[in-house]
Design a protein around this motif. Sequence first.
Motif, PDB file in Angstrom:
ATOM      1  N   UNK A 132       0.823  -1.204   0.000  1.00 32.82           N
ATOM      2  CA  UNK A 132       0.000   0.000   0.000  1.00 32.82           C
ATOM      3  C   UNK A 132       0.857   1.253   0.000  1.00 32.82           C
ATOM      4  N   UNK A 133       0.258   2.328  -0.427  1.00 36.47           N
ATOM      5  CA  UNK A 133       0.978   3.581  -0.578  1.00 36.47           C
ATOM      6  C   UNK A 133       1.481   4.122   0.757  1.00 36.47           C
ATOM      7  N   UNK A 134       0.657   4.055   1.778  1.00 38.59           N
ATOM      8  CA  UNK A 134       1.078   4.535   3.096  1.00 38.59           C
ATOM      9  C   UNK A 134       2.291   3.798   3.623  1.00 38.59           C
ATOM     10  N   UNK A 135       2.281   2.484   3.481  1.00 38.44           N
ATOM     11  CA  UNK A 135       3.416   1.669   3.930  1.00 38.44           C
ATOM     12  C   UNK A 135       4.659   1.976   3.104  1.00 38.44           C
ATOM     13  N   UNK A 136       4.481   2.176   1.800  1.00 41.46           N
ATOM     14  CA  UNK A 136       5.628   2.497   0.945  1.00 41.46           C
ATOM     15  C   UNK A 136       6.250   3.825   1.364  1.00 41.46           C
ATOM     16  N   UNK A 137       5.402   4.784   1.695  1.00 41.66           N
ATOM     17  CA  UNK A 137       5.893   6.085   2.149  1.00 41.66           C
ATOM     18  C   UNK A 137       6.660   5.929   3.453  1.00 41.66           C
ATOM     19  N   UNK A 138       6.076   5.214   4.404  1.00 39.30           N
ATOM     20  CA  UNK A 138       6.747   4.998   5.690  1.00 39.30           C
ATOM     21  C   UNK A 138       8.079   4.282   5.490  1.00 39.30           C
ATOM     22  N   UNK A 139       8.086   3.266   4.637  1.00 42.35           N
ATOM     23  CA  UNK A 139       9.314   2.513   4.389  1.00 42.35           C
ATOM     24  C   UNK A 139      10.386   3.406   3.778  1.00 42.35           C
ATOM     25  N   UNK A 140       9.989   4.234   2.815  1.00 40.90           N
ATOM     26  CA  UNK A 140      10.963   5.122   2.172  1.00 40.90           C
ATOM     27  C   UNK A 140      11.547   6.108   3.170  1.00 40.90           C
ATOM     28  N   UNK A 141      10.732   6.547   4.114  1.00 39.91           N
ATOM     29  CA  UNK A 141      11.205   7.510   5.111  1.00 39.91           C
ATOM     30  C   UNK A 141      12.166   6.871   6.118  1.00 39.91           C
ATOM     31  N   UNK A 142      12.026   5.582   6.332  1.00 39.70           N
ATOM     32  CA  UNK A 142      12.810   4.898   7.363  1.00 39.70           C
ATOM     33  C   UNK A 142      14.111   4.302   6.842  1.00 39.70           C
TER      34      UNK A 142
END
Length: 106
Positions: free
Chosen positions: A17-27
């Motif tokens: 999902x997009x939210x998880x992808x965003x969180x992963x990219x930030x981490x």
Amino acid sequence: MALARVLRFHSHAEGDGLGEAIENAMETEFGLCEALAAYRSFDLDGAADLIQVTFSSLLGVWEREDQQAQARFRESGGEAYASLDVKAQLTRALQVKLEVTPHDFA
């Protein structure tokens, strides 16, 4: 490097999902700004804009620690991202880049 960033983010967005992808990219060292720049380098502006808007919206949700809103964002953002057919757009962008700058693919 831009292609790897797009493929990595896209894989997370499609799978988690997009939210998880965003969180992963930030981490990770991968970085959200780098992902956005990579999308834009392949003229995937619609997807980059959606990622950016979703990130901005998620910031407010994270600040409020609203779990229900986070779940809604994950679902709606994923549906919106899937509707963009990023894979097809990326395929077309790669074909154009291959025609214009074949030495980049050697």
